[in-house]
Scaffold this active site. Sequence first.
Site, PDB file in Angstrom:
ATOM      1  N   ARG A 191       4.433   8.944   5.422  1.00  0.00           N
ATOM      2  CA  ARG A 191       3.644   7.839   4.890  1.00  0.00           C
ATOM      3  C   ARG A 191       4.524   6.594   4.738  1.00  0.00           C
ATOM      4  O   ARG A 191       5.729   6.659   4.926  1.00  0.00           O
ATOM      5  CB  ARG A 191       2.997   8.238   3.557  1.00  0.00           C
ATOM      6  CG  ARG A 191       4.013   8.844   2.608  1.00  0.00           C
ATOM      7  CD  ARG A 191       3.806   8.502   1.189  1.00  0.00           C
ATOM      8  NE  ARG A 191       3.849   7.088   0.921  1.00  0.00           N
ATOM      9  CZ  ARG A 191       4.983   6.385   0.809  1.00  0.00           C
ATOM     10  NH1 ARG A 191       6.164   6.943   0.971  1.00  0.00           N
ATOM     11  NH2 ARG A 191       4.941   5.103   0.554  1.00  0.00           N
ATOM     12  N   ALA A 236       3.977   2.237   5.507  1.00  0.00           N
ATOM     13  CA  ALA A 236       3.530   1.524   6.708  1.00  0.00           C
ATOM     14  C   ALA A 236       4.555   1.539   7.852  1.00  0.00           C
ATOM     15  O   ALA A 236       4.236   1.959   8.969  1.00  0.00           O
ATOM     16  CB  ALA A 236       3.129   0.101   6.328  1.00  0.00           C
ATOM     17  N   ASP A 295       0.955  -3.113   3.563  1.00  0.00           N
ATOM     18  CA  ASP A 295       0.506  -2.353   4.734  1.00  0.00           C
ATOM     19  C   ASP A 295      -0.091  -3.254   5.805  1.00  0.00           C
ATOM     20  O   ASP A 295      -0.235  -2.848   6.959  1.00  0.00           O
ATOM     21  CB  ASP A 295      -0.513  -1.292   4.316  1.00  0.00           C
ATOM     22  CG  ASP A 295       0.193  -0.201   3.540  1.00  0.00           C
ATOM     23  OD1 ASP A 295       0.512  -0.432   2.359  1.00  0.00           O
ATOM     24  OD2 ASP A 295       0.467   0.857   4.128  1.00  0.00           O
ATOM     25  N   LYS A 320      -0.907  -0.663  -1.481  1.00  0.00           N
ATOM     26  CA  LYS A 320      -1.426   0.475  -2.236  1.00  0.00           C
ATOM     27  C   LYS A 320      -2.319   0.007  -3.386  1.00  0.00           C
ATOM     28  O   LYS A 320      -1.981  -0.940  -4.092  1.00  0.00           O
ATOM     29  CB  LYS A 320      -0.243   1.285  -2.786  1.00  0.00           C
ATOM     30  CG  LYS A 320      -0.583   2.529  -3.562  1.00  0.00           C
ATOM     31  CD  LYS A 320      -1.506   3.471  -2.839  1.00  0.00           C
ATOM     32  CE  LYS A 320      -1.014   3.919  -1.488  1.00  0.00           C
ATOM     33  NZ  LYS A 320      -2.030   4.610  -0.670  1.00  0.00           N
TER      34      LYS A 320
END
Length: 359
Positions: free
Chosen positions: A66, A68, A245, A256
């Site tokens: 996980r 970006a 992201d 997030k």
Amino acid sequence: MTRLVTLGHTGCGEKISMKDLNSLGLRYSGGLLQVLDQQKLPNQEEWITCRHPGDMIECIRHLKVRGAPLIGVAAALSLAQLAESGASEAQFLRAAAELRDSRPTAVNLMAAIDRMTELGLRGYHQEVIVQMAELIFDEDVELCSQMAKNGMAVISDGDSVLTHCNTGGLATVGVGTALGVIRAAFESGKRIHVYVDETRPLLQGGRLTTWELDQLGIPYTLICDNMAASLMAAGKIQKAIVGSDRIAANGDFANKVGTYGVAVLCHHHQIPFYVAAPYTTVDAHCPTGREIPIEERSAAEVRGVMGSFGAVQWAPGECEVFNPSFDVTPAQLVTGWILDCGLYGQREIKSGILRRLGK
Ligand code: MRU
């Protein structure tokens, strides 16, 4: 600034192997591609072997891999591994399309896949694909170092800095984005303290950022997300730095879920709020944050909590849940954008983004 190397193939049909690559959460050696299972951290450090892009898709969907920048690099390595194994061009392109769809918000994933497949369409050469994957990996290391260098001056000696989610060596293959900036300030000798938002629902702050800060020896305090307001009111936080992201062309950005709340709180308390991201996170095709696709995840993540510690559900059986994984922070709440090419304020960000992308 990152330099692009010229990629080429020898045309002699020689089989080229990808060089060994190593980061905190991703490694490649002699055909073996492995990822550190981020769902098991911090209690277990378990490496998963990915033999095929299908394995990588599974890891990305379930957030074992996980962050970006990391998912972009991991997807590129997975495609290079497939090309190395002798896959046909059709198999390569099919896997690329499936990887591209594995998570919707972090644009680094799409950017990396597009770089890998544009080469494939011009002529499917294993050697060129391997070189491109190596370039994407090495470039991310370099981009992180540049962000750290460009951003460390915003942190002053004695600051307490709030951060959200995990943006360090686990979320990239370099020192990280926001956490890389914090790390550089600490390593330059500034006495700093980090407040770590636990980051509900999947607790990337509580499980991963704490783990990284422990390893780095940077002093920190873990807080529940809803505690930041009172800390700010008490004058205990001087800066907030987060990652992203996807950054839209006008400087709005997705990160997030919970990041927007941090930005609003900073605005209210007049605390400088920064976002750190490489150019691979910038999406010139998204004019504003409204066009950024926001991933919605399973209700189970909100009805309870799960991880290497087990799974607990506390909410009633099938209760209605809303679980967007990201939110959008409008550009007007951002004090500065820490990019690999420099630090930009409100007035320069739009032209800075366009210049960096060569538009
Ligand atoms: O769902 P995740 O854990 O992949 O989300 C990660 C984030 O939102 C990070 O803050 C983001 O990727 C920042 S850049 C490392």
